[in-house]
Design a protein around this motif. Structure first.
Motif, PDB file in Angstrom:
ATOM      1  N   ALA A  97       3.730   0.186  -2.140  1.00  0.00           N
ATOM      2  CA  ALA A  97       2.937   0.080  -0.912  1.00  0.00           C
ATOM      3  C   ALA A  97       2.889  -1.356  -0.385  1.00  0.00           C
ATOM      4  O   ALA A  97       2.937  -1.580   0.828  1.00  0.00           O
ATOM      5  CB  ALA A  97       1.523   0.594  -1.139  1.00  0.00           C
ATOM      6  N   TYR A 100       6.134  -2.180   1.284  1.00  0.00           N
ATOM      7  CA  TYR A 100       6.226  -1.352   2.495  1.00  0.00           C
ATOM      8  C   TYR A 100       5.381  -1.980   3.601  1.00  0.00           C
ATOM      9  O   TYR A 100       5.828  -2.116   4.738  1.00  0.00           O
ATOM     10  CB  TYR A 100       5.750   0.077   2.210  1.00  0.00           C
ATOM     11  N   GLU A 101       4.168  -2.401   3.262  1.00  0.00           N
ATOM     12  CA  GLU A 101       3.282  -3.025   4.242  1.00  0.00           C
ATOM     13  C   GLU A 101       3.885  -4.328   4.771  1.00  0.00           C
ATOM     14  O   GLU A 101       3.861  -4.594   5.971  1.00  0.00           O
ATOM     15  CB  GLU A 101       1.913  -3.281   3.609  1.00  0.00           C
ATOM     16  N   ASP A 102       4.437  -5.127   3.870  1.00  0.00           N
ATOM     17  CA  ASP A 102       5.083  -6.389   4.241  1.00  0.00           C
ATOM     18  C   ASP A 102       6.243  -6.129   5.206  1.00  0.00           C
ATOM     19  O   ASP A 102       6.340  -6.747   6.264  1.00  0.00           O
ATOM     20  CB  ASP A 102       5.596  -7.077   2.963  1.00  0.00           C
ATOM     21  N   LEU A 104       6.811  -3.456   7.059  1.00  0.00           N
ATOM     22  CA  LEU A 104       6.345  -2.868   8.309  1.00  0.00           C
ATOM     23  C   LEU A 104       5.789  -3.941   9.247  1.00  0.00           C
ATOM     24  O   LEU A 104       6.079  -3.936  10.446  1.00  0.00           O
ATOM     25  CB  LEU A 104       5.278  -1.798   8.028  1.00  0.00           C
ATOM     26  N   ALA A 105       5.038  -4.878   8.714  1.00  0.00           N
ATOM     27  CA  ALA A 105       4.485  -5.958   9.543  1.00  0.00           C
ATOM     28  C   ALA A 105       5.597  -6.807  10.147  1.00  0.00           C
ATOM     29  O   ALA A 105       5.563  -7.151  11.333  1.00  0.00           O
ATOM     30  CB  ALA A 105       3.539  -6.830   8.702  1.00  0.00           C
TER      31      ALA A 105
END
Length: 129
Positions: A97, A100-102, A104-105
């Motif tokens: 996660a 993934y967050e990194d 996506l940003a």
């Protein structure tokens, strides 16, 4: 200066990672700034190889992109949109996660950077809201 000439001489989209590493090693001792630029060139070449390998298998390319980012490397904007989509796929497959967050940003920022600037200019014109 040597790294700048090397960047001009090598195309990230046609160079091979092993060749790029050898040519950088042949430059000898690099300053901290030259090392940073050389690392950026290597990241671009590596990412382009990953993106080019999509036709051979998207899951394998996603895993390579994920591994590259997990190791702290990322390309410049030249190949970044496809690369970041692959990072997302690799992070999802790995259940990561945080990465993934990194990814996506970064993808959001790079994908809409130009459009955000255009919108800002449009809003600054008289009569626009």
């Amino acid at each position: 200066i040597a790294v700048e000439f090397l960047r001009l001489d090598m195309d990230a989209d046609s160079a091979k990672l092993d060749d790029a590493k050898k040519r950088i090693a042949d430059l000898g001792e690099l300053s901290a700034d030259q090392k940073k630029r050389a690392d950026a060139l290597l990241a671009d070449v590596e990412a382009f190889e990953i993106v080019s390998a999509i036709s051979a298998g998207r899951p394998a390319a996603a895993k390579k992109a994920y591994d590259m980012r997990k190791a702290g490397r990322a390309p410049s904007s030249a190949v970044s949109v496809t690369f970041w989509y692959l990072v997302l796929e690799g992070a999802e497959a790995a259940g990561d996660a945080g990465l993934y967050e990194d990814g996506l940003a970064i993808l959001k920022a790079r994908t809409f950077e130009r459009q955000d600037a255009t919108l800002k200019k449009l809003k600054e014109k008289p009569g626009n809201k």
